[in-house]
Write a protein that holds these residues in place. Sequence first.
Motif, PDB file in Angstrom:
ATOM      1  N   ALA A  92       0.704  -1.196  -0.086  1.00 41.81           N
ATOM      2  CA  ALA A  92       0.107  -0.059   0.041  1.00 41.81           C
ATOM      3  C   ALA A  92       0.782   1.403  -0.008  1.00 41.81           C
ATOM      4  CB  ALA A  92      -0.763  -0.044   1.230  1.00 41.81           C
ATOM      5  N   VAL A  93       2.072   1.093   0.720  1.00 46.68           N
ATOM      6  CA  VAL A  93       2.683   2.466   0.593  1.00 46.68           C
ATOM      7  C   VAL A  93       3.753   2.588  -0.582  1.00 46.68           C
ATOM      8  CG1 VAL A  93       4.935   3.254   1.956  1.00 46.68           C
ATOM      9  CG2 VAL A  93       3.175   2.265   3.274  1.00 46.68           C
ATOM     10  N   SER A  94       3.831   1.458  -1.019  1.00 43.90           N
ATOM     11  CA  SER A  94       4.622   1.625  -2.537  1.00 43.90           C
ATOM     12  C   SER A  94       3.668   2.245  -3.541  1.00 43.90           C
ATOM     13  CB  SER A  94       5.060   0.088  -2.977  1.00 43.90           C
ATOM     14  OG  SER A  94       4.274  -0.523  -3.251  1.00 43.90           O
ATOM     15  N   LYS A  95       2.298   2.168  -3.196  1.00 41.58           N
ATOM     16  CA  LYS A  95       1.235   2.429  -4.056  1.00 41.58           C
ATOM     17  C   LYS A  95       1.024   3.947  -3.924  1.00 41.58           C
ATOM     18  CE  LYS A  95      -0.654  -1.752  -5.906  1.00 41.58           C
ATOM     19  NZ  LYS A  95      -1.820  -2.434  -5.914  1.00 41.58           N
ATOM     20  N   GLY A  96       1.430   4.673  -2.831  1.00 40.23           N
ATOM     21  CA  GLY A  96       1.254   5.905  -2.323  1.00 40.23           C
ATOM     22  C   GLY A  96       0.693   6.275  -0.928  1.00 40.23           C
ATOM     23  N   LEU A  97       0.161   5.301  -0.377  1.00 43.95           N
ATOM     24  CA  LEU A  97      -0.514   5.296   1.047  1.00 43.95           C
ATOM     25  C   LEU A  97       0.841   6.212   1.718  1.00 43.95           C
ATOM     26  CD1 LEU A  97      -2.717   5.044   3.220  1.00 43.95           C
ATOM     27  CD2 LEU A  97      -1.829   2.830   3.600  1.00 43.95           C
ATOM     28  N   LYS A  98       0.377   7.011   2.762  1.00 47.37           N
ATOM     29  CA  LYS A  98       1.358   7.467   3.914  1.00 47.37           C
ATOM     30  C   LYS A  98       0.514   7.320   5.203  1.00 47.37           C
ATOM     31  CE  LYS A  98       2.781  11.195   0.790  1.00 47.37           C
ATOM     32  NZ  LYS A  98       1.883  10.991  -0.418  1.00 47.37           N
ATOM     33  N   LEU A  99       1.408   6.467   6.028  1.00 47.34           N
ATOM     34  CA  LEU A  99       0.942   6.231   7.171  1.00 47.34           C
ATOM     35  C   LEU A  99       1.352   7.134   8.321  1.00 47.34           C
ATOM     36  CD1 LEU A  99       1.689   2.365   6.856  1.00 47.34           C
ATOM     37  CD2 LEU A  99      -0.521   3.193   7.460  1.00 47.34           C
ATOM     38  N   VAL A 100       0.637   7.845   9.129  1.00 44.78           N
ATOM     39  CA  VAL A 100       0.996   8.832   9.763  1.00 44.78           C
ATOM     40  C   VAL A 100       0.715   8.836  11.401  1.00 44.78           C
ATOM     41  CG1 VAL A 100       0.618  11.485  10.188  1.00 44.78           C
ATOM     42  CG2 VAL A 100       0.765  10.766   7.663  1.00 44.78           C
ATOM     43  N   GLY A 101       1.443   9.247  12.237  1.00 49.12           N
ATOM     44  CA  GLY A 101       1.119   9.306  13.575  1.00 49.12           C
ATOM     45  C   GLY A 101       2.452   9.176  14.452  1.00 49.12           C
ATOM     46  N   LEU A 102       2.104   9.190  15.775  1.00 46.16           N
ATOM     47  CA  LEU A 102       3.312   9.293  16.907  1.00 46.16           C
ATOM     48  C   LEU A 102       3.015   8.505  18.050  1.00 46.16           C
ATOM     49  CD1 LEU A 102       3.398  12.717  18.486  1.00 46.16           C
ATOM     50  CD2 LEU A 102       1.072  11.830  17.462  1.00 46.16           C
ATOM     51  N   SER A 103       4.049   8.654  18.932  1.00 52.11           N
ATOM     52  CA  SER A 103       3.400   8.030  20.134  1.00 52.11           C
ATOM     53  C   SER A 103       3.554   6.425  20.123  1.00 52.11           C
ATOM     54  CB  SER A 103       2.327   8.721  20.835  1.00 52.11           C
ATOM     55  OG  SER A 103       2.220   8.200  22.065  1.00 52.11           O
ATOM     56  N   ASP A 104       2.434   5.882  20.645  1.00 54.23           N
ATOM     57  CA  ASP A 104       2.478   4.506  20.416  1.00 54.23           C
ATOM     58  C   ASP A 104       2.677   4.068  18.873  1.00 54.23           C
ATOM     59  OD1 ASP A 104       1.900   1.894  21.992  1.00 54.23           O
ATOM     60  OD2 ASP A 104       0.088   1.777  20.833  1.00 54.23           O
ATOM     61  N   PHE A 105       2.303   4.981  18.088  1.00 58.35           N
ATOM     62  CA  PHE A 105       2.444   4.338  16.750  1.00 58.35           C
ATOM     63  C   PHE A 105       3.799   4.030  16.338  1.00 58.35           C
ATOM     64  CE2 PHE A 105       2.258   5.635  11.908  1.00 58.35           C
ATOM     65  CZ  PHE A 105       1.363   4.634  11.617  1.00 58.35           C
ATOM     66  N   THR A 106       4.941   4.685  17.288  1.00 55.60           N
ATOM     67  CA  THR A 106       6.236   4.159  17.174  1.00 55.60           C
ATOM     68  C   THR A 106       6.467   2.818  16.810  1.00 55.60           C
ATOM     69  OG1 THR A 106       6.973   5.982  18.206  1.00 55.60           O
ATOM     70  CG2 THR A 106       8.543   4.529  18.167  1.00 55.60           C
ATOM     71  N   ALA A 107       5.660   1.785  17.524  1.00 55.17           N
ATOM     72  CA  ALA A 107       5.982   0.455  17.622  1.00 55.17           C
ATOM     73  C   ALA A 107       5.683   0.069  16.247  1.00 55.17           C
ATOM     74  CB  ALA A 107       4.841  -0.098  18.533  1.00 55.17           C
ATOM     75  N   MET A 108       4.471   0.366  15.579  1.00 53.20           N
ATOM     76  CA  MET A 108       4.180  -0.008  14.291  1.00 53.20           C
ATOM     77  C   MET A 108       5.255   0.503  13.128  1.00 53.20           C
ATOM     78  SD  MET A 108       0.530   0.165  12.456  1.00 53.20           S
ATOM     79  CE  MET A 108       0.479   0.382  10.470  1.00 53.20           C
ATOM     80  N   GLN A 109       5.595   1.661  13.573  1.00 53.83           N
ATOM     81  CA  GLN A 109       6.471   2.317  12.619  1.00 53.83           C
ATOM     82  C   GLN A 109       8.059   1.595  12.598  1.00 53.83           C
ATOM     83  OE1 GLN A 109       6.117   6.583  13.998  1.00 53.83           O
ATOM     84  NE2 GLN A 109       5.903   6.958  11.799  1.00 53.83           N
ATOM     85  N   THR A 110       8.515   1.103  13.951  1.00 56.09           N
ATOM     86  CA  THR A 110       9.627   0.522  13.988  1.00 56.09           C
ATOM     87  C   THR A 110       9.701  -0.836  13.406  1.00 56.09           C
ATOM     88  OG1 THR A 110      10.108   2.169  15.894  1.00 56.09           O
ATOM     89  CG2 THR A 110      11.464   0.038  15.633  1.00 56.09           C
ATOM     90  N   ALA A 111       8.588  -1.635  13.720  1.00 55.62           N
ATOM     91  CA  ALA A 111       8.348  -2.886  13.270  1.00 55.62           C
ATOM     92  C   ALA A 111       8.413  -3.102  11.954  1.00 55.62           C
ATOM     93  CB  ALA A 111       7.062  -3.525  13.973  1.00 55.62           C
ATOM     94  N   MET A 112       7.736  -2.055  11.164  1.00 54.81           N
ATOM     95  CA  MET A 112       7.604  -2.075   9.517  1.00 54.81           C
ATOM     96  C   MET A 112       8.913  -1.806   9.024  1.00 54.81           C
ATOM     97  SD  MET A 112       4.154  -0.169   8.393  1.00 54.81           S
ATOM     98  CE  MET A 112       4.499   1.478   8.899  1.00 54.81           C
ATOM     99  N   LEU A 113       9.608  -1.077   9.564  1.00 54.19           N
ATOM    100  CA  LEU A 113      11.094  -0.575   9.332  1.00 54.19           C
ATOM    101  C   LEU A 113      12.180  -1.847   9.304  1.00 54.19           C
ATOM    102  CD1 LEU A 113      12.906   1.703   7.879  1.00 54.19           C
ATOM    103  CD2 LEU A 113      13.284   2.202  10.518  1.00 54.19           C
ATOM    104  N   ALA A 114      11.858  -2.735  10.374  1.00 56.19           N
ATOM    105  CA  ALA A 114      12.636  -3.730  10.810  1.00 56.19           C
ATOM    106  C   ALA A 114      12.179  -4.921   9.633  1.00 56.19           C
ATOM    107  CB  ALA A 114      12.413  -4.234  12.043  1.00 56.19           C
ATOM    108  N   LYS A 115      11.037  -5.171   9.499  1.00 56.19           N
ATOM    109  CA  LYS A 115      10.505  -6.205   8.881  1.00 56.19           C
ATOM    110  C   LYS A 115      10.505  -6.220   7.383  1.00 56.19           C
ATOM    111  CE  LYS A 115       9.023  -9.540  10.342  1.00 56.19           C
ATOM    112  NZ  LYS A 115       9.506 -10.689  10.924  1.00 56.19           N
ATOM    113  N   THR A 116      10.190  -4.851   6.548  1.00 57.23           N
ATOM    114  CA  THR A 116       9.857  -4.879   5.245  1.00 57.23           C
ATOM    115  C   THR A 116      10.791  -3.474   4.946  1.00 57.23           C
ATOM    116  OG1 THR A 116       7.852  -3.998   5.625  1.00 57.23           O
ATOM    117  CG2 THR A 116       8.018  -6.343   5.090  1.00 57.23           C
ATOM    118  N   GLY A 117      11.316  -2.818   5.740  1.00 57.73           N
ATOM    119  CA  GLY A 117      11.836  -1.687   5.217  1.00 57.73           C
ATOM    120  C   GLY A 117      10.766  -0.519   4.790  1.00 57.73           C
ATOM    121  N   THR A 118       9.498  -0.740   5.150  1.00 63.00           N
ATOM    122  CA  THR A 118       8.461   0.327   4.663  1.00 63.00           C
ATOM    123  C   THR A 118       8.619   1.572   5.543  1.00 63.00           C
ATOM    124  OG1 THR A 118       7.029  -1.634   4.704  1.00 63.00           O
ATOM    125  CG2 THR A 118       5.917   0.517   4.555  1.00 63.00           C
TER     126      THR A 118
END
Length: 319
Positions: A92-118
């Motif tokens: 979805a991100v490769s097609k243009g979706l921008k996922l936006v947030g902060l605080s607890d959202f750090t967990a999802m952002q960090t995990a995506m970076l670790a797993k798929t580089g998203t």
Amino acid sequence: MSHIYVFSPSSAIRDRKAFQRGIRHLRSLGHEVEVDAAALAHHMRFAGEDQVRLEAVSRAACSGADIALISRGGYGLTRILGGLPYRVLDKAVSKGLKLVGLSDFTAMQTAMLAKTGTPSWAGPSLIEDFGAEEGVDEIAQACFDDVICGQAEGTGWRLPAKSVAALAKSVKGDVQEGVMLANRATLWGGNLSVLCSLLGTPWFPQVKGGVLFIEDVNEHPYRVERSLSQLHMAGVLKQQKAILFGSFTGFKPVAGYDRGFGLDSVMDRVRREAKVPVLAGLPFGHVRTKVMLPVGRKVDLVVQGREALMFWEHDHHSH
């Protein structure tokens, strides 16, 4: 205007008036705002049971929206990291979706970076920012608008004099003339407490030569130092090109006990132990004025005098 999908992957919404204010504000700007079916769900302290929130993340990824915006932070994403649809999110991100947030959202952002580089965006949440009773901060709104329009290329902020003085002692070159601290370095980070909770897990990315930014709320400086000591002892800090301190708010100094111990003391210790440039004043965190930060993207970081400047390439809907 843009299609914005609002979802709740963490804590339950307690302030429904702020939620509605945020929706109205975004719609008043001409955006199409789609609210996830479970956005107002409530199970214990969470926005629905774990499976409900996992399904909400999947719907956000498959929504076809331009922006997927969290309603609020809190706690809850760490519980569901093992079940997140990483490949679906990455596509979805490769097609243009921008996922936006902060605080607890750090967990999802960090995990995506670790797993798929998203990549994703560290930025506002619906309730805290767009639903604020005092109105939306102009700088935060402008930065959000730039990301929506695909015009975000960088950010800058004025450094405290102490940061400049410490930097001048530790780098080659004339800081007043301008020094580059990082060239095409991965920007990553977010909420410090959340980051430390992922250390040693499959959800913690192995970023070397990166630019790490951190923020937190309701954490006394000694707790901030303890978290950073954990990252340092794990070898994380010394592998970075620079560490950026955002806002650390909501704590109270202990009168007559701290005796001068504060965030400046913490930053000095990080500089000594990790031997990495540390810059303060990044306008990001649990504060009204916040910039947008491209987590997982390559950035250049330059300091000239008291100005810190960070640049990145245009978002071409790919990574």
